[in-house]
Write an enzyme that holds these catalytic residues in place. Structure first.
Site: not given
Length: 438
Positions: A204-206
């Site tokens: 999700t961050d990436l």
């Protein structure tokens, strides 16, 4: 001060987009004859107030394309991920080292009015401002979009948050695993009859970092067309929900609730990991021809014309029975034997590699996915390299992730033209900090 900063910003904007300078190209002061040898973002300055993963991943990708990334960090602490370990290399965590190449670090206390002044001065001479604070936090310090737009109307201001700028949960802190849960990704990840599982890497961050990277690139093109900056709202929740793809469409269009499938696929059979005699292999048959090939390789030709398995729809309907037959056959041979038999078949397949095997994989090495660089205190380090290659410029050379405050004095002198006395006063007052390398 605001009028002065605005004049500096206007001058920079004129130079960036006029191409003035006699045979010099856009974004750079290099002669036209060198244009094929430069990266596309050379001459673009990024003021990076992000930390952890989504923001640093976005700015690292911009740095890989030649942008000058000025990473703003807290004196004495720096990016949170500097302490996220083990493992550590010297005093640096490998987590931090993985997403911070091609950056310069300036340690500035932005809670001090003098620190705020430095950030505004940097914004005036930068093209992009990236931050990942909770909505309203920087505005309270005088560093929100409206504040920066007043002195630098050319700025591309990208705000990365957990859930968006407004809305019922916009003030919550956003971490990958939490956003992964709220967005539904964790609900669809894990064994079929087991508990939800956090993905092995912070996807999700990436994904948010990649959305921010693309949005900033679009913002730079928009500025090229209009001469004006803009505000970009990028957040973990929206990025992950947008990436739910066909799973979301299954629900929105077909009213079908999602479930966990382990390594299997809800709409394609067979398409999953199979246990072998000594490991695992993933095989996918997306059409009838590929399914027939799988059956031939497994020496199960009787399955090809079996009325229960003739189409993918039927294979999905009879999943359990078919997978049981295939699984028993796969367990009879070593992984290496299956890899040999599937080679050249046209069927998608591959082993489940651990990290040792990933970075021994010939194709990984061929694609240049191991990047080596010389760190100022620990020597040679290796990190995952850029995923994309370009024909007109090289991505092979990179600067190592900076030490905390490694470039503070350099940036104050070379970018903002501070003299030694002014810098000394800021250092003495604790407004900035400089890391001394030996």
């Amino acid at each position: 001060m605001l009028a002065t900063l605005a004049r500096v910003a206007a001058l920079r904007r004129t130079c960036l987009f006029s191409g003035r300078g006699g045979g010099r190209g856009l974004w750079t002061g290099r002669p036209q004859s060198d244009m094929n040898n430069i990266k596309p973002l050379e001459g673009v300055k990024i003021l990076d107030l992000t930390r952890v993963l989504a923001g640093p991943f976005a700015t690292m990708n911009l740095g890989d394309l030649g942008a000058e990334v000025i990473k703003v960090e807290r004196p004495g602490a720096g990016d949170d991920t500097r302490t996220w370990g083990p493992p550590f290399v010297g005093t640096e965590s490998t987590y931090y080292l993985s997403v911070n190449r091609n950056k310069k670090s300036i340690a500035v206390n932005i809670k001090d009015p003098k620190g705020v002044k430095i950030i505004k001065e940097l914004a005036a001479v930068c093209d992009v401002f990236v931050e990942n604070y909770v909505p309203g936090k920087l505005s309270a310090m005088g560093l929100g979009y409206e504040d920066i737009d007043e002195i630098a109307p050319h700025i591309i201001y990208c705000s990365i948050t957990g859930y968006g700028q407004t809305g019922p949960i916009s003030q919550r802190a956003g971490y990958d695993a939490v956003a992964s849960a709220v967005s539904g990704l964790m609900h669809i990840t894990g064994p079929e009859n087991g508990d939800p599982v956090r993905p092995g890497v912070a996807m999700t961050d990436l994904a948010t970092g990649l959305y921010a990277y693309g949005a900033i690139m679009a913002g730079l093109i928009q500025k090229y067309k209009t001469g004006k900056g803009l505000f970009i709202d990028c957040n973990l929740l929206s990025s992950q929900v947008a990436c739910l793809s066909h799973i979301a469409a299954n629900y929105l269009i077909g009213q079908k609730e999602a479930k966990r499938w382990g390594t299997a696929h809800g709409s394609i059979v067979p398409y999953q990991a199979f246990k072998t005699k000594d490991g695992y292999i993933v095989v996918g048959a997306g059409n009838n021809q590929q399914f027939a090939t799988v059956c031939k390789i497994l020496d199960l030709p009787e399955l090809i014309d079996n009325s229960k398995y003739k189409t993918n729809h039927l294979r999905v309907h009879n999943r359990k029975e078919l997978i049981k037959i295939l699984s028993e056959r796969f367990e009879e041979e070593l992984t290496s034997k299956w890899l040999y038999l599937f080679e050249g078949s046209g069927v998608p397949y591959g082993p489940i590699n651990n990290m040792k095997n990933v970075f021994a994989e010939p194709q990984v090495l061929h694609n240049g996915l191991v990047m080596e660089m010389e760190h100022p205190t620990v020597g040679k380090i290796s990190v995952p390299g850029p995923a994309v290659r370009y024909s007109k410029f090289k991505m092979s050379e990179a600067r190592p992730p900076p030490l905390l405050g490694q470039h503070t004095t350099h940036i104050l002198k070379e970018v903002l033209r501070y003299d030694d006395r002014a810098i000394g006063e800021l250092l003495s007052a604790g407004v900035v900090d400089q890391h001394e390398t030996h």
